[in-house]
Scaffold this motif. Sequence first.
Motif, PDB file in Angstrom:
ATOM      1  N   HIS A   1       9.988  -2.767  -0.896  1.00  0.00           N
ATOM      2  CA  HIS A   1      10.681  -1.573  -0.406  1.00  0.00           C
ATOM      3  C   HIS A   1      11.543  -0.925  -1.485  1.00  0.00           C
ATOM      4  O   HIS A   1      11.707   0.303  -1.479  1.00  0.00           O
ATOM      5  N   ALA A   2      12.074  -1.702  -2.404  1.00  0.00           N
ATOM      6  CA  ALA A   2      12.811  -1.109  -3.523  1.00  0.00           C
ATOM      7  C   ALA A   2      11.864  -0.282  -4.385  1.00  0.00           C
ATOM      8  O   ALA A   2      12.218   0.814  -4.844  1.00  0.00           O
ATOM      9  N   SER A   3      10.662  -0.774  -4.581  1.00  0.00           N
ATOM     10  CA  SER A   3       9.656  -0.011  -5.332  1.00  0.00           C
ATOM     11  C   SER A   3       9.291   1.268  -4.590  1.00  0.00           C
ATOM     12  O   SER A   3       9.191   2.342  -5.199  1.00  0.00           O
ATOM     13  N   ASN A   4       9.099   1.160  -3.288  1.00  0.00           N
ATOM     14  CA  ASN A   4       8.763   2.348  -2.505  1.00  0.00           C
ATOM     15  C   ASN A   4       9.913   3.355  -2.532  1.00  0.00           C
ATOM     16  O   ASN A   4       9.680   4.557  -2.669  1.00  0.00           O
ATOM     17  N   GLU A   5      11.133   2.882  -2.407  1.00  0.00           N
ATOM     18  CA  GLU A   5      12.297   3.773  -2.460  1.00  0.00           C
ATOM     19  C   GLU A   5      12.347   4.511  -3.786  1.00  0.00           C
ATOM     20  O   GLU A   5      12.576   5.725  -3.826  1.00  0.00           O
TER      21      GLU A   5
ATOM     22  N   SER B   1       0.830  -1.207   0.000  1.00  0.00           N
ATOM     23  CA  SER B   1       0.000   0.000   0.000  1.00  0.00           C
ATOM     24  C   SER B   1       0.870   1.265   0.000  1.00  0.00           C
ATOM     25  O   SER B   1       0.440   2.302  -0.520  1.00  0.00           O
ATOM     26  N   LEU B   2       2.080   1.195   0.548  1.00  0.00           N
ATOM     27  CA  LEU B   2       2.956   2.378   0.585  1.00  0.00           C
ATOM     28  C   LEU B   2       3.413   2.811  -0.806  1.00  0.00           C
ATOM     29  O   LEU B   2       3.213   3.970  -1.185  1.00  0.00           O
ATOM     30  N   PRO B   3       4.038   1.939  -1.607  1.00  0.00           N
ATOM     31  CA  PRO B   3       4.433   2.402  -2.939  1.00  0.00           C
ATOM     32  C   PRO B   3       3.239   2.693  -3.850  1.00  0.00           C
ATOM     33  O   PRO B   3       3.309   3.572  -4.708  1.00  0.00           O
ATOM     34  N   LEU B   4       2.130   1.984  -3.650  1.00  0.00           N
ATOM     35  CA  LEU B   4       0.948   2.275  -4.462  1.00  0.00           C
ATOM     36  C   LEU B   4       0.396   3.661  -4.146  1.00  0.00           C
ATOM     37  O   LEU B   4       0.038   4.419  -5.061  1.00  0.00           O
ATOM     38  N   ALA B   5       0.339   4.020  -2.876  1.00  0.00           N
ATOM     39  CA  ALA B   5      -0.134   5.353  -2.492  1.00  0.00           C
ATOM     40  C   ALA B   5       0.810   6.431  -3.021  1.00  0.00           C
ATOM     41  O   ALA B   5       0.359   7.466  -3.522  1.00  0.00           O
ATOM     42  N   ALA B   6       2.110   6.179  -2.928  1.00  0.00           N
ATOM     43  CA  ALA B   6       3.079   7.149  -3.444  1.00  0.00           C
ATOM     44  C   ALA B   6       2.958   7.292  -4.958  1.00  0.00           C
ATOM     45  O   ALA B   6       3.066   8.404  -5.496  1.00  0.00           O
TER      46      ALA B   6
END
Length: 107
Positions: free
Chosen positions: A76-80, A27-32
């Motif tokens: 986390h790599a996607s979120n980064e 949900s974190l990288p999708l929201a970003a």
Amino acid sequence: MNTLRAFWNSPIGPKTTHFWGPTFNWSLPLAAALDTKKPPETISVNMTAVMCGYSALFMRFAWVVRPRNIHLLVCHASNETVQLYQFSRWFRAQRSTEQKKEEADAE
């Protein structure tokens, strides 16, 4: 069927937090990624920096934990990546605003 059973019973399968943690963490990288449609002036640079640090820390964790959690690492790599893109959008917007102020002062 054996492949499905092996995945179900594996140490990183759906019966473990090694599976569900990264799944919900997506949900974190999708929201970003959805926030990339918003104006860059609305980006919180402090929160973006915290999210970059958080994802970098947990990429390291995902790599050293046993069993190695590639699902969490990719998440986390996607979120980064998305957070760094957001930071670059914020930086470019700040630079553009400063240039416009300098041009207005020069007139």
